[in-house]
Design an enzyme around this catalytic site. Structure first.
Site, mmCIF file in Angstrom:
data_model
loop_
_atom_site.group_PDB
_atom_site.id
_atom_site.type_symbol
_atom_site.label_atom_id
_atom_site.label_comp_id
_atom_site.label_asym_id
_atom_site.label_seq_id
_atom_site.Cartn_x
_atom_site.Cartn_y
_atom_site.Cartn_z
ATOM 1 N N ASP A 1 9.459 0.489 5.064
ATOM 2 C CA ASP A 1 10.470 -0.122 5.931
ATOM 3 C C ASP A 1 11.309 0.940 6.636
ATOM 4 O OD1 ASP A 1 9.428 -2.214 4.542
ATOM 5 O OD2 ASP A 1 11.176 -2.520 3.272
ATOM 6 N N GLY B 1 11.889 -10.459 4.279
ATOM 7 C CA GLY B 1 10.625 -9.797 4.595
ATOM 8 C C GLY B 1 10.621 -9.031 5.904
ATOM 9 N N LEU B 2 11.754 -8.983 6.607
ATOM 10 C CA LEU B 2 11.791 -8.259 7.889
ATOM 11 C C LEU B 2 12.637 -6.984 7.771
ATOM 12 C CD1 LEU B 2 12.070 -11.223 10.433
ATOM 13 C CD2 LEU B 2 10.031 -10.096 9.543
ATOM 14 N N TYR C 1 8.614 -7.810 -7.341
ATOM 15 C CA TYR C 1 8.191 -6.570 -6.694
ATOM 16 C C TYR C 1 8.047 -5.416 -7.692
ATOM 17 C CZ TYR C 1 8.023 -2.844 -3.267
ATOM 18 O OH TYR C 1 7.639 -1.759 -2.532
ATOM 19 N N THR D 1 0.829 -1.200 0.000
ATOM 20 C CA THR D 1 0.000 0.000 0.000
ATOM 21 C C THR D 1 0.870 1.259 0.000
ATOM 22 O OG1 THR D 1 -0.050 -0.224 2.385
ATOM 23 C CG2 THR D 1 -1.972 -1.045 1.192
HETATM 24 C C1 GLA Z 1 8.870 -4.258 0.843
HETATM 25 C C2 GLA Z 1 9.145 -2.801 0.455
HETATM 26 C C3 GLA Z 1 8.148 -1.854 1.115
HETATM 27 C C4 GLA Z 1 6.714 -2.317 0.914
HETATM 28 C C5 GLA Z 1 6.565 -3.797 1.227
HETATM 29 C C6 GLA Z 1 5.209 -4.333 0.885
HETATM 30 O O1 GLA Z 1 9.119 -4.445 2.209
HETATM 31 O O2 GLA Z 1 10.449 -2.439 0.834
HETATM 32 O O3 GLA Z 1 8.347 -0.548 0.613
HETATM 33 O O4 GLA Z 1 6.261 -1.999 -0.370
HETATM 34 O O5 GLA Z 1 7.531 -4.587 0.550
HETATM 35 O O6 GLA Z 1 4.255 -3.768 1.709
#
Ligand code: GLA
Length: 345
Positions: A155, A106-107, A208, A20
């Site tokens: 992030d 993912g973290l 992505y 989002t």
């Molecule tokens: C990654 C990207 C973020 C965001 C998420 C999905 O973590 O770095 O900017 O887009 O994916 O919510």
């Protein structure tokens, strides 16, 4: 100028509101206690030597002759270049990087690294950091322009603005950050690694970056400046896969507000249902789940999670699970709780 500084920047878990951020929408992340530490020691010249302790690797560059490099070396070079471009006069230093946040899963190990590098390089040069949003934008340029991932601001904002016992409602249009109490009582949040690294599976043009381009295409087709302004009725007119991409973003924005309401009511069962809804949408509409992620969701559910969903960019990485009192998460799961944001130690 200090001769030795140490900066720490946390990774993050995003409770809800995924993909989002670059659609000017809403998310509800929190900084975790795991992160990246960068120790900087002034070298008295304009040379930067970087030691990535966990990788057993080194890099070396002159601040006055900054060249691009692939992989992890892009981070310190990009951070130095963007800081100087923003007007900070840096000094040469030996940088020692160590981390406790799992990488590429993912973290937000990348954001933690960018933020810790920036704070350390500014700190050793005796330059006060800019406000959090400005620094988050700068770190995001490192990722976009130097590392090559077209990621949003989620992030970096989470890493910089984290607070103990709080999630952060982030509005990516106004960039307003509102702390939201995350009171879990005897419930717990854990993440479990799917074993698949999104860095390999999805960060390229088919992953992505491709999803980001599809969202931009969907908003163009709908005549809105960002999917934040679209409705499910409008999205229903789009062809596949744009319809699915837009439906996910629009519904996850709404789920952020519903999650905040459920937290205020201390209704954690409802939070669990929202995590499940979000995951189903990421899998079916946004199409960023994988077999390994689904198997990991299954393991969390089998262990008694009331809700589970992939976190971060998708295509692998960690899965978040919400557990009621008395349930026992899988042994390798990482227990996650909100911690403070990035800082000099
Ligand atoms: C990654 C990207 C973020 C965001 C998420 C999905 O973590 O770095 O900017 O887009 O994916 O919510």
């Amino acid at each position: 100028m200090g001769d030795l500084v140490t900066a720490f920047a946390p990774g993050r878990v995003n409770l809800i509101g995924e993909h989002t951020d670059y659609n000017e929408g809403l998310a509800l992340p929190f900084a975790i206690t795991e992160g990246v530490t960068v120790r900087a020691e002034a070298s008295g010249n304009r040379r930067v030597r970087v030691h990535a302790v966990d990788l057993g690797a080194h890099d070396d560059f002159e601040l006055d002759h900054l060249e691009r490099a692939p992989g992890w070396r892009a981070f310190a070079r990009g951070a130095a270049a963007e800081l100087e471009a923003a007007g900070a006069r840096l000094v040469g230093a030996r940088l020692r990087i160590t981390g406790t946040v799992p990488r590429g899963s993912g973290l937000s190990s990348s954001a933690a690294l960018e933020v810790a590098l920036c704070l350390a390089m500014l700190g050793i040069a005796g330059v006060a950091p800019p406000d959090e949003v400005t620094l988050a934008r700068l770190c995001s340029r490192v990722e976009n322009e130097w590392v090559g991932a077209r990621t949003g601001l989620l992030d970096q904002v989470a890493s910089l603005c984290g607070e103990p016992e709080r999630a952060l409602r982030v509005d990516f249009r106004s960039l307003e950050v509102t702390p939201v109490p995350l009171e879990l009582g005897d419930w717990s949040l854990v993440t479990l690694d799917s074993g698949e690294s999104h860095a390999h599976a999805g960060k390229g043009e088919n992953g992505y970056n491709r999803r980001r381009a599809e969202c931009a295409e969907a908003s163009r087709a709908l005549g809105v400046s960002a999917l934040r302004d679209a409705t499910l009725e409008m999205a229903a007119e789009l062809p596949w896969p744009l319809r699915g991409r837009a439906e996910h973003v629009i519904s996850d924005d709404a789920r952020v507000e519903r999650t905040i309401a459920a937290l205020a009511d201390r209704d954690l069962e409802a939070v669990g249902e929202l995590l499940d809804e979000s995951h189903a949408s990421l899998r079916d509409n946004f199409e960023i789940s994988t077999d390994a992620v689904e198997a990991t969701v299954g393991r969390l559910r089998d262990a008694g999670a009331v809700g589970a969903r992939l976190v971060g960019g998708g295509f692998g990485g960690h899965v978040l699970g919400l557990f009621p009192p008395g349930a026992a998460p899988p042994r390798e799961a990482l227990s996650v709780a909100p911690g403070p944001g990035a800082r000099l130690l």
